[in-house]
Design a protein around this motif. Structure first.
Motif, mmCIF file in Angstrom:
data_model
loop_
_atom_site.group_PDB
_atom_site.id
_atom_site.type_symbol
_atom_site.label_atom_id
_atom_site.label_comp_id
_atom_site.label_asym_id
_atom_site.label_seq_id
_atom_site.Cartn_x
_atom_site.Cartn_y
_atom_site.Cartn_z
ATOM 1 N N GLY A 121 25.094 61.287 18.320
ATOM 2 C CA GLY A 121 24.451 62.592 18.379
ATOM 3 C C GLY A 121 25.432 63.748 18.328
ATOM 4 O O GLY A 121 26.650 63.569 18.490
ATOM 5 N N PRO A 122 24.918 64.973 18.100
ATOM 6 C CA PRO A 122 25.756 66.171 18.019
ATOM 7 C C PRO A 122 26.174 66.686 19.391
ATOM 8 O O PRO A 122 25.410 66.604 20.359
ATOM 9 N N VAL A 123 27.402 67.218 19.462
ATOM 10 C CA VAL A 123 27.891 67.871 20.677
ATOM 11 C C VAL A 123 28.303 69.294 20.308
ATOM 12 O O VAL A 123 28.973 69.517 19.307
ATOM 13 N N LEU A 124 27.884 70.252 21.132
ATOM 14 C CA LEU A 124 28.090 71.672 20.838
ATOM 15 C C LEU A 124 28.812 72.350 21.995
ATOM 16 O O LEU A 124 28.554 72.049 23.162
ATOM 17 N N GLN A 125 29.702 73.284 21.656
ATOM 18 C CA GLN A 125 30.404 74.053 22.691
ATOM 19 C C GLN A 125 30.696 75.452 22.180
ATOM 20 O O GLN A 125 31.079 75.632 21.023
ATOM 21 N N THR A 126 30.500 76.432 23.045
ATOM 22 C CA THR A 126 30.862 77.800 22.727
ATOM 23 C C THR A 126 31.444 78.468 23.968
ATOM 24 O O THR A 126 31.225 78.003 25.094
ATOM 25 N N ASN A 134 28.055 74.160 26.995
ATOM 26 C CA ASN A 134 27.931 72.927 26.210
ATOM 27 C C ASN A 134 26.478 72.481 26.169
ATOM 28 O O ASN A 134 25.749 72.647 27.142
ATOM 29 N N PHE A 135 26.102 71.897 25.034
ATOM 30 C CA PHE A 135 24.791 71.267 24.927
ATOM 31 C C PHE A 135 24.885 70.118 23.932
ATOM 32 O O PHE A 135 25.407 70.290 22.826
ATOM 33 N N ASN A 136 24.382 68.940 24.330
ATOM 34 C CA ASN A 136 24.452 67.743 23.492
ATOM 35 C C ASN A 136 23.094 67.062 23.434
ATOM 36 O O ASN A 136 22.357 67.031 24.425
ATOM 37 N N GLY A 155 23.874 69.160 29.315
ATOM 38 C CA GLY A 155 24.169 70.589 29.266
ATOM 39 C C GLY A 155 25.139 70.982 30.362
ATOM 40 O O GLY A 155 25.206 70.340 31.415
ATOM 41 N N GLN A 156 25.892 72.050 30.106
ATOM 42 C CA GLN A 156 26.874 72.504 31.096
ATOM 43 C C GLN A 156 27.193 73.985 30.892
ATOM 44 O O GLN A 156 27.272 74.468 29.762
ATOM 45 N N TRP A 157 27.380 74.687 32.005
ATOM 46 C CA TRP A 157 27.939 76.036 32.007
ATOM 47 C C TRP A 157 29.043 76.071 33.046
ATOM 48 O O TRP A 157 28.834 75.720 34.202
ATOM 49 N N LEU A 158 30.244 76.462 32.615
ATOM 50 C CA LEU A 158 31.395 76.595 33.510
ATOM 51 C C LEU A 158 31.967 78.003 33.411
ATOM 52 O O LEU A 158 32.088 78.559 32.303
ATOM 53 N N TYR A 159 32.369 78.559 34.555
ATOM 54 C CA TYR A 159 32.975 79.890 34.597
ATOM 55 C C TYR A 159 34.408 79.774 35.115
ATOM 56 O O TYR A 159 34.646 79.154 36.155
ATOM 57 N N ARG A 160 35.359 80.339 34.391
ATOM 58 C CA ARG A 160 36.767 80.262 34.770
ATOM 59 C C ARG A 160 37.065 81.295 35.851
ATOM 60 O O ARG A 160 37.109 82.501 35.607
ATOM 61 N N LEU A 161 37.272 80.807 37.080
ATOM 62 C CA LEU A 161 37.595 81.686 38.194
ATOM 63 C C LEU A 161 39.040 82.139 38.132
ATOM 64 O O LEU A 161 39.364 83.294 38.440
ATOM 65 N N ARG A 162 39.913 81.223 37.751
ATOM 66 C CA ARG A 162 41.334 81.495 37.538
ATOM 67 C C ARG A 162 41.899 80.343 36.729
ATOM 68 O O ARG A 162 41.225 79.324 36.535
ATOM 69 N N PRO A 163 43.137 80.450 36.214
ATOM 70 C CA PRO A 163 43.683 79.342 35.424
ATOM 71 C C PRO A 163 43.657 78.024 36.201
ATOM 72 O O PRO A 163 44.113 77.949 37.342
ATOM 73 N N GLN A 170 25.930 71.548 35.807
ATOM 74 C CA GLN A 170 25.663 70.525 34.805
ATOM 75 C C GLN A 170 24.199 70.103 34.882
ATOM 76 O O GLN A 170 23.576 70.185 35.934
ATOM 77 N N GLY A 171 23.684 69.621 33.741
ATOM 78 C CA GLY A 171 22.328 69.099 33.707
ATOM 79 C C GLY A 171 22.228 67.940 32.733
ATOM 80 O O GLY A 171 22.888 67.945 31.685
ATOM 81 N N PHE A 172 21.432 66.919 33.085
ATOM 82 C CA PHE A 172 21.263 65.727 32.254
ATOM 83 C C PHE A 172 19.803 65.307 32.271
ATOM 84 O O PHE A 172 19.068 65.592 33.216
#
Length: 227
Positions: A121-126, A134-136, A155-163, A170-172
């Motif tokens: 299947g397809p995997v997507l990231q932006t 991400n959404f797959n 599915g996933q959403w991550l926020y960069r707090l610091r390096p 996450q969701g499945f």
């Protein structure tokens, strides 16, 4: 994938295990890494079911990454048994030239004593600002059963707090046959933490929700150690 008879009635057919590790489009030519995974499913009032996994990952070139994994299953560490051998591949179709990166996930799974399963299947990231999304969609076909081709999502959403530190959700889910969704679907979501530790990346997640129509909370840990 591995049978979860404890999640269904004794007269119900065997069900595939819930997909848990989110696939991301990445390209690291020459990458050599140990991939350690551990996850659990826990029903209310019962002991957790444990799934440790051990794998090796290699970046063949900037578009193809491959890996071999051994997956185990058991109620305790002392009762673990080999469940499946997995050959996972990620092929990149785009590499930053568009707003959304696109890849193809392909995994061949040999289930001990049960047969072979193919995931495709397809995997997507932006990325937008400090956020990574991400959404797959993953289609799963088991030649040893009559369940047909199943459809799963990630599915996933991550926020960069610091390096080196990202926090998000996450969701499945498992929907049933790709062309006839089941009444006993699975949907789970919860917080996820990702840490960059030099040559290693660690991600921890805890999800609440249902597994094939019944309550089943899940925890996962994944450590990717480059060498």
């Amino acid at each position: 994938m591995k049978t979860l008879c404890w999640l269904c009635l004794a007269s119900a057919p065997a069900l595939a295990d819930p997909g848990y590790y989110l696939v991301t489009p990445y390209g690291e030519p020459g990458l050599r890494a140990v991939d350690l995974r551990y996850w659990t499913v826990k029903k209310p009032g019962e002991k957790a079911r444990l799934w440790p996994e051990l794998g090796l990952r290699y970046g063949v070139n900037n578009r193809w990454t491959t890996g071999l994994f051994a997956s185990y299953i058991g109620d305790t560490w002392g009762t673990q048994k080999l469940s499946s051998l997995n050959w996972q591949n990620l092929l990149l179709l785009t590499q930053g030239q568009y707003a959304v990166d696109l890849g193809v996930h392909a995994q061949l799974i040999h289930e001990r004593g049960e047969g072979n399963v193919l995931e495709l299947g397809p995997v997507l990231q932006t990325e937008w600002g400090r956020s990574q999304m991400n959404f797959n969609l993953i289609f799963e076909h088991d030649w040893a059963s009559d369940r047909g081709t199943q459809l799963k999502y990630q599915g996933q959403w991550l926020y960069r707090l610091r390096p080196g530190l990202r926090l998000g959700v996450q969701g499945f889910g498992e929907l049933g046959r790709w062309n006839r969704w089941s009444e006993r679907q699975s949907h789970r979501a919860g917080p996820s933490l990702r840490l960059g530790l030099g040559e290693a990346d660690l991600q921890l997640s805890y999800l609440w929700g249902q597994t094939y129509g019944r309550r089943g909370d899940m925890f996962s840990a994944q450590l990717l150690w480059r060498f």
